[in-house]
Design a protein around this motif. Structure first.
Motif, PDB file in Angstrom:
ATOM      1  N   VAL A 252       0.797  -1.112   0.117  1.00 57.52           N
ATOM      2  CA  VAL A 252      -0.059  -0.249  -0.087  1.00 57.52           C
ATOM      3  C   VAL A 252       0.821   0.883  -0.631  1.00 57.52           C
ATOM      4  O   VAL A 252       1.785   1.487   0.923  1.00 57.52           O
ATOM      5  N   TYR A 253       0.229   1.935  -1.265  1.00 59.74           N
ATOM      6  CA  TYR A 253       1.255   3.482  -1.263  1.00 59.74           C
ATOM      7  C   TYR A 253       0.566   4.367  -0.440  1.00 59.74           C
ATOM      8  O   TYR A 253      -0.275   4.957  -1.253  1.00 59.74           O
ATOM      9  N   LYS A 254       0.513   4.673   0.561  1.00 56.85           N
ATOM     10  CA  LYS A 254       0.073   5.597   1.418  1.00 56.85           C
ATOM     11  C   LYS A 254      -0.259   6.996   0.249  1.00 56.85           C
ATOM     12  O   LYS A 254       0.626   7.112  -0.214  1.00 56.85           O
ATOM     13  N   ALA A 255      -1.432   8.126   0.287  1.00 57.99           N
ATOM     14  CA  ALA A 255      -1.464   9.080   0.313  1.00 57.99           C
ATOM     15  C   ALA A 255      -0.367  10.500   0.317  1.00 57.99           C
ATOM     16  O   ALA A 255       0.003  10.214   1.369  1.00 57.99           O
ATOM     17  N   LYS A 256      -0.043  10.806  -0.828  1.00 53.61           N
ATOM     18  CA  LYS A 256       1.661  11.934  -0.639  1.00 53.61           C
ATOM     19  C   LYS A 256       1.614  13.201  -1.283  1.00 53.61           C
ATOM     20  O   LYS A 256       0.565  13.544  -2.094  1.00 53.61           O
ATOM     21  N   VAL A 257       1.701  14.064  -0.093  1.00 55.83           N
ATOM     22  CA  VAL A 257       1.448  15.880  -0.574  1.00 55.83           C
ATOM     23  C   VAL A 257       3.118  16.305  -1.120  1.00 55.83           C
ATOM     24  O   VAL A 257       4.003  15.950  -0.386  1.00 55.83           O
ATOM     25  N   VAL A 258       3.528  16.556  -2.272  1.00 48.78           N
ATOM     26  CA  VAL A 258       4.672  17.096  -2.571  1.00 48.78           C
ATOM     27  C   VAL A 258       4.274  18.582  -2.755  1.00 48.78           C
ATOM     28  O   VAL A 258       3.329  19.309  -3.201  1.00 48.78           O
ATOM     29  N   PHE A 259       5.585  19.339  -2.406  1.00 46.78           N
ATOM     30  CA  PHE A 259       5.930  20.437  -2.531  1.00 46.78           C
ATOM     31  C   PHE A 259       6.619  21.107  -3.351  1.00 46.78           C
ATOM     32  O   PHE A 259       8.142  20.174  -3.451  1.00 46.78           O
ATOM     33  N   ASP A 260       6.176  22.399  -3.918  1.00 47.17           N
ATOM     34  CA  ASP A 260       7.303  22.661  -5.327  1.00 47.17           C
ATOM     35  C   ASP A 260       7.774  24.062  -4.523  1.00 47.17           C
ATOM     36  O   ASP A 260       6.272  24.744  -4.884  1.00 47.17           O
TER      37      ASP A 260
ATOM     38  N   ASN B 155       9.480  19.154  -5.435  1.00 55.03           N
ATOM     39  CA  ASN B 155       9.716  18.135  -4.243  1.00 55.03           C
ATOM     40  C   ASN B 155      10.403  18.246  -3.454  1.00 55.03           C
ATOM     41  O   ASN B 155      11.567  17.800  -2.850  1.00 55.03           O
ATOM     42  N   LEU B 156      10.142  19.649  -2.886  1.00 56.06           N
ATOM     43  CA  LEU B 156      11.262  20.419  -1.947  1.00 56.06           C
ATOM     44  C   LEU B 156      11.228  19.809  -0.339  1.00 56.06           C
ATOM     45  O   LEU B 156      12.662  19.870  -0.268  1.00 56.06           O
ATOM     46  N   LEU B 157      10.502  18.670  -0.231  1.00 61.20           N
ATOM     47  CA  LEU B 157      10.787  18.128   1.467  1.00 61.20           C
ATOM     48  C   LEU B 157      11.106  17.143   0.706  1.00 61.20           C
ATOM     49  O   LEU B 157      10.645  16.056   2.033  1.00 61.20           O
ATOM     50  N   ASN B 158      11.790  16.750  -0.197  1.00 68.59           N
ATOM     51  CA  ASN B 158      12.154  14.934   0.020  1.00 68.59           C
ATOM     52  C   ASN B 158      11.369  14.231   0.013  1.00 68.59           C
ATOM     53  O   ASN B 158      11.745  12.586   0.597  1.00 68.59           O
ATOM     54  N   VAL B 159      10.039  14.275  -0.423  1.00 66.36           N
ATOM     55  CA  VAL B 159       8.434  13.210  -0.402  1.00 66.36           C
ATOM     56  C   VAL B 159       9.201  11.731  -0.855  1.00 66.36           C
ATOM     57  O   VAL B 159       9.313  11.709  -2.111  1.00 66.36           O
ATOM     58  N   TYR B 160       9.159  10.763  -0.554  1.00 61.52           N
ATOM     59  CA  TYR B 160       8.440   9.687  -1.372  1.00 61.52           C
ATOM     60  C   TYR B 160       7.896   8.707  -0.958  1.00 61.52           C
ATOM     61  O   TYR B 160       7.375   9.309   0.011  1.00 61.52           O
ATOM     62  N   PRO B 161       7.065   7.404  -1.821  1.00 61.67           N
ATOM     63  CA  PRO B 161       6.401   6.544  -1.586  1.00 61.67           C
ATOM     64  C   PRO B 161       6.669   6.021  -0.292  1.00 61.67           C
ATOM     65  O   PRO B 161       8.112   6.085  -0.077  1.00 61.67           O
ATOM     66  N   SER B 162       5.582   4.907  -0.060  1.00 62.08           N
ATOM     67  CA  SER B 162       5.578   4.185   1.065  1.00 62.08           C
ATOM     68  C   SER B 162       6.606   3.228   1.227  1.00 62.08           C
ATOM     69  O   SER B 162       6.719   2.849   0.067  1.00 62.08           O
ATOM     70  N   ALA B 163       7.175   3.149   1.936  1.00 56.22           N
ATOM     71  CA  ALA B 163       8.787   2.169   1.514  1.00 56.22           C
ATOM     72  C   ALA B 163       7.855   0.239   1.995  1.00 56.22           C
ATOM     73  O   ALA B 163       6.751   0.444   2.407  1.00 56.22           O
ATOM     74  N   GLN B 164       8.329   0.033   0.806  1.00 57.58           N
ATOM     75  CA  GLN B 164       8.595  -1.993   0.635  1.00 57.58           C
ATOM     76  C   GLN B 164       9.488  -2.175   0.070  1.00 57.58           C
ATOM     77  O   GLN B 164      10.321  -2.298   0.354  1.00 57.58           O
ATOM     78  N   ASP B 165       9.047  -4.091   1.045  1.00 63.49           N
ATOM     79  CA  ASP B 165      10.238  -5.086   0.757  1.00 63.49           C
ATOM     80  C   ASP B 165      10.782  -5.085  -0.748  1.00 63.49           C
ATOM     81  O   ASP B 165       9.786  -5.759  -1.411  1.00 63.49           O
ATOM     82  N   PRO B 166      11.983  -4.835  -1.139  1.00 68.71           N
ATOM     83  CA  PRO B 166      12.485  -4.855  -2.191  1.00 68.71           C
ATOM     84  C   PRO B 166      12.578  -6.409  -3.091  1.00 68.71           C
ATOM     85  O   PRO B 166      12.529  -6.199  -3.964  1.00 68.71           O
ATOM     86  N   GLY B 167      12.586  -7.225  -2.039  1.00 68.12           N
ATOM     87  CA  GLY B 167      12.204  -8.777  -2.539  1.00 68.12           C
ATOM     88  C   GLY B 167      11.371  -8.901  -2.910  1.00 68.12           C
ATOM     89  O   GLY B 167      11.662 -10.524  -3.145  1.00 68.12           O
ATOM     90  N   ALA B 168      10.484  -8.951  -3.103  1.00 71.67           N
ATOM     91  CA  ALA B 168       8.955  -8.922  -3.438  1.00 71.67           C
ATOM     92  C   ALA B 168       7.844  -7.474  -4.596  1.00 71.67           C
ATOM     93  O   ALA B 168       7.022  -8.002  -5.165  1.00 71.67           O
TER      94      ALA B 168
ATOM     95  N   THR C  19      14.387  15.149  -3.934  1.00 70.23           N
ATOM     96  CA  THR C  19      14.307  16.686  -3.909  1.00 70.23           C
ATOM     97  C   THR C  19      15.058  16.625  -5.575  1.00 70.23           C
ATOM     98  O   THR C  19      16.248  16.706  -5.605  1.00 70.23           O
ATOM     99  N   PHE C  20      14.934  17.489  -6.637  1.00 72.50           N
ATOM    100  CA  PHE C  20      15.587  17.613  -7.571  1.00 72.50           C
ATOM    101  C   PHE C  20      15.672  19.653  -7.756  1.00 72.50           C
ATOM    102  O   PHE C  20      14.509  20.102  -7.784  1.00 72.50           O
TER     103      PHE C  20
END
Length: 879
Positions: free
Chosen positions: A812-820, A839-852, A869-870
């Motif tokens: 589940v990738y929870k809702a996120k807010v990005v600020f520019d 993406n000033l606040l360096n927001v990422y999607p929700s982290a998951q297990d990379p093995g799956a 952030t860029f």
């Protein structure tokens, strides 16, 4: 980082100041004498400009006595006025948009403006947007400018790493038609096999069109197959190229990504990466004496890779390299028109693009049968590099024939995609293996010839526009084989393995005692090359005729109707229709609605694409084959022949304008039958009847393209805008949102596949289809300008996304807010500087297990992506 700093130094060395010498005042009104608020007034060739106040008045300092003013306002024709040193100028704007013969998308009437359209159309002024945002490519610009548009960069997804798949209203990348100057644009030759968006779909490579060549982008958010033909189920994107003359504009942009996600389980090898530089320029000259022009753009973009790997001390299964591909992208586009005599003119536009990319493939560990320790003692990370050429040319004649506007056009486009695999090996060759292979590729070309007639009858009702025409299109799809070592499995004698090769000659991985562990796979690791058996050269043609009419019963009520018949050489006929209406309920309030049928022919790529590839399931490599729709193994499983997708579209909404406030709210419903998708994997375990075929192909599983499922999509688009004075400056605010809900209907299987629905198109594949777009996306933009200073703030909220991983669990990738944030300063009338962060606040999607996960990283390719952030700087100039 050094590149970023050196480019910043270059920006500063380019700065020069010019001073204004004259002051101009005046009032701008419409044809009824009503003052217009927010009209843009720009001194041509400079960044010097202003807008009108609530009473239509303005004041502008200009630099030369013979300066040229460009005056523009949405819904009105732009004007260019040459000054003669005067201090006062009043202007009356005329309703309509001057498109130099190009209709607004969604209507073939040259007399209808965007605000009068019976369907939802977004107009995105690319020149302004690119000044205010950090995104440099069209896909990413639209991702943040249009809420119903979604695009995410992929990683470890073969071709999708090189061509970003994009969607409109959560439908497939190939269910949105793309036009340039109103003419059909060819699609990419790539088909998306992996990734979280557009699996099994082709699409148009919008990033092959430089943003610096674009005047504006029109997005028709409504089904339009009855008007434009196949692919227009979700809507139409029309890209209008620049036609300006005697003005040079350009940009130098640079930026870097913050390479520290700050996420538990993420490795942080660098402080900054993804160094980017873009240089572009646009210039136009006049042709002839009656409005002819030749406008050309050149654009160069270079981007380094980003890398966001997972931490091996936290996760057992991981990719050592995970992130965006590096690329060098060169594009040039031109747009031209030349009056010949009377009402006759010749026009042409087109472009050439070349992209050189370098993308990460999955890690091969040192002890794997896919590695040769004599070459790579610690394992290796193969790279999938590509060379992509995109070429197009469109020419035509416009004239008048007995009051009919006639347009005869021919448009040709071709996309060529070639793979080179580096840092790799062919494990069956062991120590003798090369580390670089030509893996072949594919090409798609399209030629469209059209003849169109349009006439407006002002004396019938309150005005009637009639249009009709015909179109003939030829598509061609080719697959090219790679070199032998890129696909072959070799025996101990160095000969390609075949069905007669004895097991005693098969190359095995052995332990230190010589015990056999596993067979050495052949082909280039990372991306096995196309084989001679995959090669093909297929053609398809189709002929279409259409007619549409727009009937104004009064200045407040209109009805539009369209019908289109098409005949395809490979699957027969289709007939589609559309009805649309607009009713002005009050001076500032209007209702609009439409109903239509639509279709999308299966692409030649979906019908004929076939290849062997390596898939990673929970970190375990499995060789699979994608079989052609008419292959023997397809018939064994009873996969039916591909047929067209069909759709029913309904939309209705309201538009409202009061002073400097405007709003539009549109609801929609799109029901699609027989959507073409890529199936799940059939193997000898779940389908023993195909075991002999799999053994012949030396693979573990097979997938197909098929008309698997029906879907029902409904949603709402809302756009609100407001402009006002704040202190001594101007504040422009906009809120745009898309709320989208897709429901999956029945799964269409054959008698032989009954009971195998979970393999054919199981829940994991279904969730990928549903994840084509977040259930909602909202964007709030605030733009404030005070004399030479400007500030742009933008908040984008991405809704929740749900996927199923290889363990059968929901990610589940929870809702996120990005600020520019972008800060701007006009250094002079000719130079402007923009500094900012996406993406000033360096927001990422929700982290998951990379093995799956699908990507083997901590994040799938969803929402805002996984780069963080860029930081960017842009120097713009006009002369």
């Amino acid at each position: 980082m050094k590149q970023f700093l050196s480019t910043l130094a270059l920006l500063w060395t380019c700065m020069a100041f010019l001073t204004a010498q004259n002051t101009l005042t005046g009032i701008i009104t419409d044809e009824d004498g009503t003052p217009l608020f927010g009209v843009n007034i720009l001194e041509k060739g400079t960044n010097n400009g202003t807008i009108t106040d609530f009473d239509g008045s303005y004041s502008l300092d200009y630099s030369r006595s013979d300066a040229v003013l460009v005056i523009s306002y949405t819904g009105f024709k732009a004007q260019e006025i040459t000054l003669h040193g005067q201090s006062q100028l009043n202007v009356t704007l005329e309703s309509g948009i001057d498109l130099t013969g190009i209709e607004i998308v969604g209507t073939r009437s040259l007399n209808r403006t965007v605000t009068e359209s019976p369907v939802a159309i977004d107009i995105i002024e690319i020149g302004k947007v690119t000044n205010d945002v950090g995104q440099l490519e069209v896909n990413q610009i639209l991702q943040y400018a249009a809420p119903s548009f979604n695009a995410s960069r992929q990683s470890g997804s073969d071709g999708a790493d090189h061509v970003d798949p994009a969607t409109l209203r959560g439908l497939g990348p190939d269910q949105t038609l793309v036009l340039i100057n109103g003419k059909r644009r060819h699609q990419s030759s790539n088909v998306n096999i992996f990734g979280s968006r557009g699996r099994g779909n082709t699409g148009t490579d919008l990033n092959a069109i430089p943003a610096s060549a674009i005047e504006r982008i029109e997005i028709l958010r409504d089904g339009a197959s009855a008007q434009y033909g196949s692919d227009a189920i979700a809507g139409v994107i029309n890209i209008v190229l620049k036609s300006s003359v005697n003005e040079f504009t350009g940009n130098i942009s640079t930026g870097v990504f913050n390479a520290k996600p700050g996420v538990n389980g993420a490795l942080e090898p660098e402080n900054y990466d993804g160094e980017t530089i873009q240089i572009n320029g646009n210039y136009g000259v006049t042709l002839g004496a009656n409005g002819g022009f030749f406008n050309v753009t050149t654009d160069f973009l270079s981007k380094a890779r980003t890398n966001r790997p997972s931490d091996p001390s936290v996760f057992d299964i991981y990719r050592e390299e995970y992130g965006d591909a590096a690329l060098d992208n060169f594009n040039t586009f031109f747009n031209a028109a030349l009056p010949i005599a009377g009402n006759t003119s010749f026009y042409a536009f087109g472009g050439y693009g070349y992209r050189d990319t370098d993308a990460f493939a999955w890690t091969r560990t040192s002890d794997s049968e896919r590695n040769v320790t004599a070459i790579y003692p610690n394992g290796f990370n193969p790279h999938i590099t590509s060379k992509i050429w995109d070429k197009s040319i469109s020419t035509g004649m416009r004239t008048k024939l007995r009051n009919w506007d006639v347009d005869f056009n021919n448009t040709f486009g071709v996309n060529t995609f070639l793979y080179n695999i580096t840092g790799t090996l062919n494990a069956s060759l062991e120590e003798k293996s090369p580390t670089r292979f030509d893996a072949g590729g594919y090409q798609l070309s399209q030629n469209t010839t059209g003849l169109n007639f349009t006439q407006f009858f002002p004396d019938l009702l309150a005005g009637i526009n009639i249009a009709f025409g015909a179109e003939y299109r030829i598509d061609n799809y080719e697959i090219f084989a790679g070199e032998e070592g890129s696909y072959a499995t070799y025996d101990k004698k160095g000969l390609p393995v075949n069905i007669n090769t004895p097991d005693s000659l098969i190359v095995y991985l052995t332990d230190i005692e010589g015990n056999l562990i596993d067979k050495r796979p052949g082909g280039s690791q990372g991306f096995p090359g196309f084989q001679p058996a995959n090669e093909l050269n297929e053609f398809r043609s189709n002929f279409a005729v259409y007619a549409d009419g727009e009937f104004d019963f009064s200045d407040r009520f209109m009805v539009g109707a369209a019908a289109r018949f098409e005949n395809y050489s490979d699957f027969g006929n289709t007939l589609n229709g559309k009805l649309a209406t607009r009713l002005e309920l009050a001076d500032n309030l209007a209702f609009r609605a439409s109903v239509s049928s639509g279709f999308r022919a299966p692409s030649l790529v979906q019908i004929y694409y076939n290849t062997t590839f390596t898939d990673f399931v929970s970190g375990v490599p499995i060789d699979k084959v994608i079989a052609k729709n008419n292959s023997p193994i397809t018939r064994v499983l009873g996969i039916p022949e591909l047929k067209e997708e069909t759709s029913t579209n309904l939309s209705a909404g309201f538009t409202f304008r009061s002073g400097s406030f405007s709003a539009s709210i549109d609801g929609y419903m799109v029901n699609i039958k027989d959507r073409v998708v890529l199936t799940g994997a059939f193997d000898a375990g779940n389908s023993p009847e195909i075991a002999p075929e799999l053994d012949k192909l030396r693979v573990g599983a097979v997938q197909f393209f098929t008309n698997a499922i029906d879907t029902k999509t409904k949603g709402v688009d809302a756009i609100l805008t407001y402009t006002t004075h704040l202190g001594n400056g101007r504040l422009a605010a906009s809120f745009a949102a898309n709320f989208n809900d897709m429901q999956l209907d029945k799964i269409n299987t054959s008698d032989k596949l009954k009971g195998k629905e979970d393999i054919y198109f199981g829940r994991r594949e279904q969730l990928f289809l549903l994840a084509s777009a977040p259930q909602n996306k909202m964007n709030l933009a605030l733009d404030y300008k005070l004399k030479k200073f400007s500030t742009n703030l933008r908040f984008t909220r991405f809704g929740e996304v749900r996927l199923e991983d290889f363990n059968g669990e929901d990610d589940v990738y929870k809702a996120k807010v990005v600020f520019d944030l972008t800060l701007g300063f006009d250094l002079s009338h000719n130079l402007s500087l923009r500094l900012g962060a996406a993406n000033l606040l360096n927001v990422y999607p929700s982290a998951q297990d990379p093995g799956a996960t699908e990507t083997g990283g901590i994040w799938d390719a969803v929402q805002m992506g996984a780069n963080g952030t860029f930081y960017f700087a842009k120097l713009g100039f006009k002369f």
